[in-house]
Design an enzyme around this catalytic site. Sequence first.
Site, PDB file in Angstrom:
ATOM      1  N   ASP A  28      -0.318   1.568  -2.131  1.00  0.00           N
ATOM      2  CA  ASP A  28       1.139   1.744  -2.174  1.00  0.00           C
ATOM      3  C   ASP A  28       1.435   3.219  -2.413  1.00  0.00           C
ATOM      4  O   ASP A  28       0.589   3.973  -2.905  1.00  0.00           O
ATOM      5  CB  ASP A  28       1.766   0.894  -3.290  1.00  0.00           C
ATOM      6  N   ARG A  47      20.938   5.237  -6.709  1.00  0.00           N
ATOM      7  CA  ARG A  47      19.541   5.299  -7.171  1.00  0.00           C
ATOM      8  C   ARG A  47      19.106   6.738  -7.468  1.00  0.00           C
ATOM      9  O   ARG A  47      18.373   6.986  -8.413  1.00  0.00           O
ATOM     10  CB  ARG A  47      18.617   4.646  -6.145  1.00  0.00           C
TER      11      ARG A  47
END
Length: 301
Positions: free
Chosen positions: A153, A42
Amino acid sequence: MTFLLDSGPRMRRDEFRLLRDLVNQRSGMFFDDSSFFVFERRLRERAKALGVGDFTSYYQHLRFHPRGAEEIEEAIDALVTNETYFFREEYQLRAFGEDILPRLHEQAARGNRKRLVIWSAGCSTGEEVYTLAILVLRSRLFDGWDVRVFGNDISKRVLGIARRGVYPRHSFRAMPPLYDEYFEPDPSQPGGSRRVVDRVRALCQFGHFNLLERERASILGRVDAIFCRNVLIYFDPTSRRGVIDSFYDRLQPGGYLMLGHSESLLNLSTAFELAHLASDMVYRRPVASHSLLPPRREGVR
Ligand SMILES: C[S@@+](CC[C@H](N)C(=O)[O-])C[C@H]1O[C@@H](n2cnc3c(N)ncnc32)[C@H](O)[C@@H]1O
């Protein structure tokens, strides 16, 4: 046989430890040694996007470059799991709709308060926030009240999707047809995407903040219920404990905390009590309870 290897830099174990500790410090998420390959894959995309040739340079960029803070956000965004969908963990939502909302209504009415605040902490793309707002509307208990369902978030990208409120077919995979009336077709998107209707959206708000930043959560004031599902499982125990303490302080006495089905407060907090409901067991801040924070910080609203 030919193996296709990802292009871009390869990560050494010492680079992995430096980077995962930095990510842990900034987000609470902890990647153990078994996550090495996922972590490397990633972040390789980020290193390539930035044009750095190895992960030591990438680490230095994160720490010392004037735009390092921005890149840390990108790195965290590349590493988080954003999986979510409407009406996830149905038995818990049933407990919320059938048991918790009537209790919250009674508690608030007793205090002459016509205000209900629900917080979805780590809301990802927003399906949980809209699900909770639909359940509040459907209960009809809070008609005419000041109702707010707030989602936060750490990722700006997922919050962009949440604010837009348009979802593809697979977001509805667990939603009973009974709730179809809260969505309308979105002709601008192919493949059966649907948009949350305005009367649901009107109850919902989204904010960008990190759960580790305890003071930032104080903008919410006191909340009646917190859903933090499938977020803290990725955190190390110390970060988890800190977040749970801040939830305790945000909750009204008598307010409820809902975690994911595999999560518990075991070894994290003894301040909450267990409430046994017809279809679930949930955590509650005791009615007669005091803040865990020193009075000075508690004054921030
Ligand atoms: C798997 S999703 C859970 C979504 C939803 N609560 C559910 O159960 O369907 C986890 C979310 O937590 C967010 N997250 C992780 N660390 C965070 C932090 N320190 N502060 C705020 N959000 C965080 C991630 O960005 C991700 O969107």
